[in-house]
Design a protein around this motif. Structure first.
Motif, PDB file in Angstrom:
ATOM      1  N   GLU A  14     -15.217  -9.758 -28.092  1.00 55.72           N
ATOM      2  CA  GLU A  14     -14.368  -9.355 -28.568  1.00 55.72           C
ATOM      3  C   GLU A  14     -13.740  -9.852 -30.433  1.00 55.72           C
ATOM      4  OE1 GLU A  14     -10.003  -9.263 -25.614  1.00 55.72           O
ATOM      5  OE2 GLU A  14     -10.342 -11.937 -26.967  1.00 55.72           O
ATOM      6  N   VAL A  15     -13.206  -8.799 -30.659  1.00 58.00           N
ATOM      7  CA  VAL A  15     -12.524  -9.196 -32.309  1.00 58.00           C
ATOM      8  C   VAL A  15     -11.083  -8.773 -32.552  1.00 58.00           C
ATOM      9  CG1 VAL A  15     -12.839  -7.814 -34.406  1.00 58.00           C
ATOM     10  CG2 VAL A  15     -15.048  -8.360 -32.511  1.00 58.00           C
ATOM     11  N   VAL A  16     -10.454  -9.835 -32.351  1.00 56.82           N
ATOM     12  CA  VAL A  16      -9.360  -9.561 -32.752  1.00 56.82           C
ATOM     13  C   VAL A  16      -8.848  -9.798 -34.279  1.00 56.82           C
ATOM     14  CG1 VAL A  16      -6.466 -10.179 -32.309  1.00 56.82           C
ATOM     15  CG2 VAL A  16      -8.580 -10.638 -30.546  1.00 56.82           C
ATOM     16  N   ILE A  17      -7.616  -8.536 -34.328  1.00 55.51           N
ATOM     17  CA  ILE A  17      -7.352  -9.167 -35.888  1.00 55.51           C
ATOM     18  C   ILE A  17      -5.750  -9.847 -36.040  1.00 55.51           C
ATOM     19  CG2 ILE A  17      -7.013  -8.434 -38.101  1.00 55.51           C
ATOM     20  CD1 ILE A  17      -9.663  -7.478 -37.277  1.00 55.51           C
ATOM     21  N   ASN A  18      -5.468 -10.768 -36.075  1.00 53.60           N
ATOM     22  CA  ASN A  18      -4.575 -11.250 -35.888  1.00 53.60           C
ATOM     23  C   ASN A  18      -3.359 -10.714 -37.147  1.00 53.60           C
ATOM     24  OD1 ASN A  18      -5.804 -13.192 -33.947  1.00 53.60           O
ATOM     25  ND2 ASN A  18      -6.030 -15.144 -35.864  1.00 53.60           N
ATOM     26  N   VAL A  21     -13.687 -14.244 -33.420  1.00 52.57           N
ATOM     27  CA  VAL A  21     -14.665 -13.425 -32.722  1.00 52.57           C
ATOM     28  C   VAL A  21     -14.843 -14.682 -32.051  1.00 52.57           C
ATOM     29  CG1 VAL A  21     -16.599 -12.391 -32.957  1.00 52.57           C
ATOM     30  CG2 VAL A  21     -15.507 -12.844 -34.604  1.00 52.57           C
ATOM     31  N   SER A  22     -14.590 -14.240 -30.588  1.00 54.16           N
ATOM     32  CA  SER A  22     -14.972 -14.579 -29.818  1.00 54.16           C
ATOM     33  C   SER A  22     -15.727 -13.826 -28.128  1.00 54.16           C
ATOM     34  CB  SER A  22     -13.974 -14.939 -28.559  1.00 54.16           C
ATOM     35  OG  SER A  22     -13.057 -14.614 -28.215  1.00 54.16           O
ATOM     36  N   LYS A  23     -16.114 -15.021 -27.091  1.00 50.56           N
ATOM     37  CA  LYS A  23     -17.262 -14.165 -26.023  1.00 50.56           C
ATOM     38  C   LYS A  23     -17.464 -15.083 -25.315  1.00 50.56           C
ATOM     39  CE  LYS A  23     -20.360 -11.369 -24.659  1.00 50.56           C
ATOM     40  NZ  LYS A  23     -20.427 -10.609 -23.006  1.00 50.56           N
ATOM     41  N   LEU A  24     -17.225 -14.809 -23.913  1.00 51.62           N
ATOM     42  CA  LEU A  24     -17.432 -15.995 -23.148  1.00 51.62           C
ATOM     43  C   LEU A  24     -18.462 -16.519 -23.008  1.00 51.62           C
ATOM     44  CD1 LEU A  24     -15.695 -16.563 -20.659  1.00 51.62           C
ATOM     45  CD2 LEU A  24     -16.818 -15.450 -18.944  1.00 51.62           C
ATOM     46  N   ALA A  25     -18.913 -17.145 -22.469  1.00 52.90           N
ATOM     47  CA  ALA A  25     -20.366 -18.800 -22.675  1.00 52.90           C
ATOM     48  C   ALA A  25     -20.602 -18.667 -24.580  1.00 52.90           C
ATOM     49  CB  ALA A  25     -21.169 -17.975 -22.231  1.00 52.90           C
ATOM     50  N   SER A  56     -21.336 -15.716 -36.940  1.00 51.31           N
ATOM     51  CA  SER A  56     -22.748 -16.089 -35.619  1.00 51.31           C
ATOM     52  C   SER A  56     -21.758 -17.114 -34.655  1.00 51.31           C
ATOM     53  CB  SER A  56     -23.514 -17.052 -36.115  1.00 51.31           C
ATOM     54  OG  SER A  56     -24.572 -17.622 -35.363  1.00 51.31           O
ATOM     55  N   LEU A  57     -22.038 -16.941 -33.914  1.00 48.19           N
ATOM     56  CA  LEU A  57     -21.605 -18.054 -32.475  1.00 48.19           C
ATOM     57  C   LEU A  57     -22.255 -18.608 -31.475  1.00 48.19           C
ATOM     58  CD1 LEU A  57     -19.231 -15.416 -30.344  1.00 48.19           C
ATOM     59  CD2 LEU A  57     -18.418 -16.887 -32.218  1.00 48.19           C
ATOM     60  N   GLU A  58     -21.396 -19.425 -31.365  1.00 50.70           N
ATOM     61  CA  GLU A  58     -22.954 -20.680 -30.920  1.00 50.70           C
ATOM     62  C   GLU A  58     -22.186 -20.938 -29.501  1.00 50.70           C
ATOM     63  OE1 GLU A  58     -22.940 -24.437 -32.609  1.00 50.70           O
ATOM     64  OE2 GLU A  58     -22.337 -24.046 -34.938  1.00 50.70           O
ATOM     65  N   LYS A  59     -23.644 -20.535 -28.193  1.00 49.07           N
ATOM     66  CA  LYS A  59     -23.759 -20.264 -27.296  1.00 49.07           C
ATOM     67  C   LYS A  59     -22.977 -22.040 -27.157  1.00 49.07           C
ATOM     68  CE  LYS A  59     -25.921 -18.879 -23.459  1.00 49.07           C
ATOM     69  NZ  LYS A  59     -26.290 -17.713 -22.780  1.00 49.07           N
ATOM     70  N   ILE A  60     -22.142 -22.172 -25.618  1.00 53.70           N
ATOM     71  CA  ILE A  60     -21.351 -23.499 -25.285  1.00 53.70           C
ATOM     72  C   ILE A  60     -22.885 -23.881 -24.707  1.00 53.70           C
ATOM     73  CG2 ILE A  60     -19.740 -24.801 -23.579  1.00 53.70           C
ATOM     74  CD1 ILE A  60     -17.766 -22.654 -24.931  1.00 53.70           C
ATOM     75  N   LYS A  61     -22.662 -25.499 -24.445  1.00 57.98           N
ATOM     76  CA  LYS A  61     -23.700 -25.709 -23.977  1.00 57.98           C
ATOM     77  C   LYS A  61     -23.059 -26.634 -22.977  1.00 57.98           C
ATOM     78  CE  LYS A  61     -27.377 -26.306 -27.250  1.00 57.98           C
ATOM     79  NZ  LYS A  61     -27.135 -24.610 -27.690  1.00 57.98           N
ATOM     80  N   ARG A  62     -23.334 -26.211 -21.235  1.00 54.74           N
ATOM     81  CA  ARG A  62     -22.957 -27.070 -20.447  1.00 54.74           C
ATOM     82  C   ARG A  62     -23.889 -28.142 -20.048  1.00 54.74           C
ATOM     83  NH1 ARG A  62     -22.846 -22.739 -15.362  1.00 54.74           N
ATOM     84  NH2 ARG A  62     -21.649 -20.859 -16.802  1.00 54.74           N
TER      85      ARG A  62
END
Length: 107
Positions: free
Chosen positions: A41-45, A72-76, A95-101
């Protein structure tokens, strides 16, 4: 004849005002390994614009010249905000970093 001149003038003014200051903003969203992230998801504030990246992680939008914050966001994955000054056609890559569980033990 007067109506025709008025119509042509109106059309030219409309086209000029629509084209003036609008520039194309393209971007690509990838993970930390450079792999495309689809459906991010790309949101223009401060606007009503919300986009979703395609299967190649790409998005495109025409915006008036100005300063924007793009979220910019994406689940996980984490969320990133980018401040962008739009004055001409612009490319913005995120570049998004994956969330580590974290592993937790249950007692």
């Amino acid at each position: 004849m007067k109506k025709l001149v008025t119509l042509i003038t109106f059309c030219l003014m409309y086209l000029f005002s629509f084209a003036q200051g609008n520039v194309e903003v393209k971007g690509k969203v990838t993970d930390e390994n450079g792999q495309a992230i689809a459906k991010a998801e790309v949101v223009i504030n401060n606007t009503t614009h919300t986009l979703t990246t395609n299967e190649k992680g790409e998005f495109s939008i025409n915006l008036p010249e100005g300063k924007y914050v793009i979220k910019v966001s994406k689940l996980a994955y984490g969320t990133k905000r980018v401040v962008l000054e739009v004055v001409s056609d612009t490319q913005v890559d995120v570049s998004l970093e994956k969330i580590k569980r974290s592993k937790t033990s249950r007692a």
